[in-house]
Scaffold this active site. Sequence first.
Site, mmCIF file in Angstrom:
data_model
loop_
_atom_site.group_PDB
_atom_site.id
_atom_site.type_symbol
_atom_site.label_atom_id
_atom_site.label_comp_id
_atom_site.label_asym_id
_atom_site.label_seq_id
_atom_site.Cartn_x
_atom_site.Cartn_y
_atom_site.Cartn_z
ATOM 1 C CD GLU A 161 -7.509 -7.835 -0.625
ATOM 2 O OE1 GLU A 161 -6.519 -8.185 0.017
ATOM 3 O OE2 GLU A 161 -7.631 -6.690 -1.074
ATOM 4 C CG HIS B 124 -6.924 -2.945 -2.994
ATOM 5 N ND1 HIS B 124 -7.542 -2.244 -1.976
ATOM 6 C CD2 HIS B 124 -6.229 -3.937 -2.398
ATOM 7 C CE1 HIS B 124 -7.223 -2.804 -0.822
ATOM 8 N NE2 HIS B 124 -6.420 -3.833 -1.049
ATOM 9 C CE LYS C 178 -3.757 -2.686 1.852
ATOM 10 N NZ LYS C 178 -4.963 -2.760 2.655
ATOM 11 C CD GLU D 264 -6.856 -0.172 1.071
ATOM 12 O OE1 GLU D 264 -5.762 -0.026 0.499
ATOM 13 O OE2 GLU D 264 -7.001 -0.881 2.095
#
Length: 257
Positions: free
Chosen positions: A168, A92, A10, A94
């Site tokens: 995830e 992802h 990250k 995020e």
Amino acid sequence: MSKIFISNWKMNPQSFSEAEELLKSALKFKASNIKIVLCPPFVWLRDLILKSKNKIEFGAQNMFFEEKGAFTGEISYKMLKNIGVKYVILGHSERRNIFGEINEMISKKVFAAISNNLVPILCVGENLNIRKKGKKIFEKFVLSQLEFSLGKLIQNKIFNKEIIIAYEPVWAISGSGLGIADTPENAKNMISLIKNFLFKNGFKKFLVLYGGSLNSSNVLNFFSQKEIDGGLVGSASVNPDEFSKMIQILNKGLKNK
Ligand code: 13P
């Protein structure tokens, strides 16, 4: 086949010397039974690849679907290929939630990655609201994310290239979620469901991983499920001690299986 441990750094660490420390911890395990892939921030990628002397493989955390041009702030697949990157994390949660990435855009990225011989690590997973609606609903949500994010591959019948899917659950991620890992039981069921979807659609070379609050106390419980091909690990993997501990536990624990 050995399981794969993908480390998503990250937006960490803040200095190259710390990044080198993380690389050193990973290189200690180059003869390990676990395949390790490191995904550092763009700014550290090239120098770490040079330092690693091909002893470990690297992934990026994102890329754009065009090769070049007027796209301020973006990094293209061609740039990644040219510095020796092999994998790229796409979609992802995020990026979906903070930067507004949608399935249609992710599908273009997955297609561009595959067309240029990068292995996409496509992330899917439900948020807490969807999870609370029950199994049928969250399963359907994850499959629809998968279907749309792989849309361009399905339309173009590209089934023979390697792809990695990471399940995830958004709420399970530390930092951006609640930081409570899912159960290995649910992860295993979701991964079977995802594998079934991929198989039925004609995909031939895929691995499906779990991600979300993996650490040294739970990693073996997940990796020892035969359906789970490995893990996408965030915060615990940017702590060199915790990273080493996880790989040691896996090496020992999986050998005894
Ligand atoms: P954590 O391991 O920090 O929960 O992050 C998981 C993740 O988002 C990996 O991509």
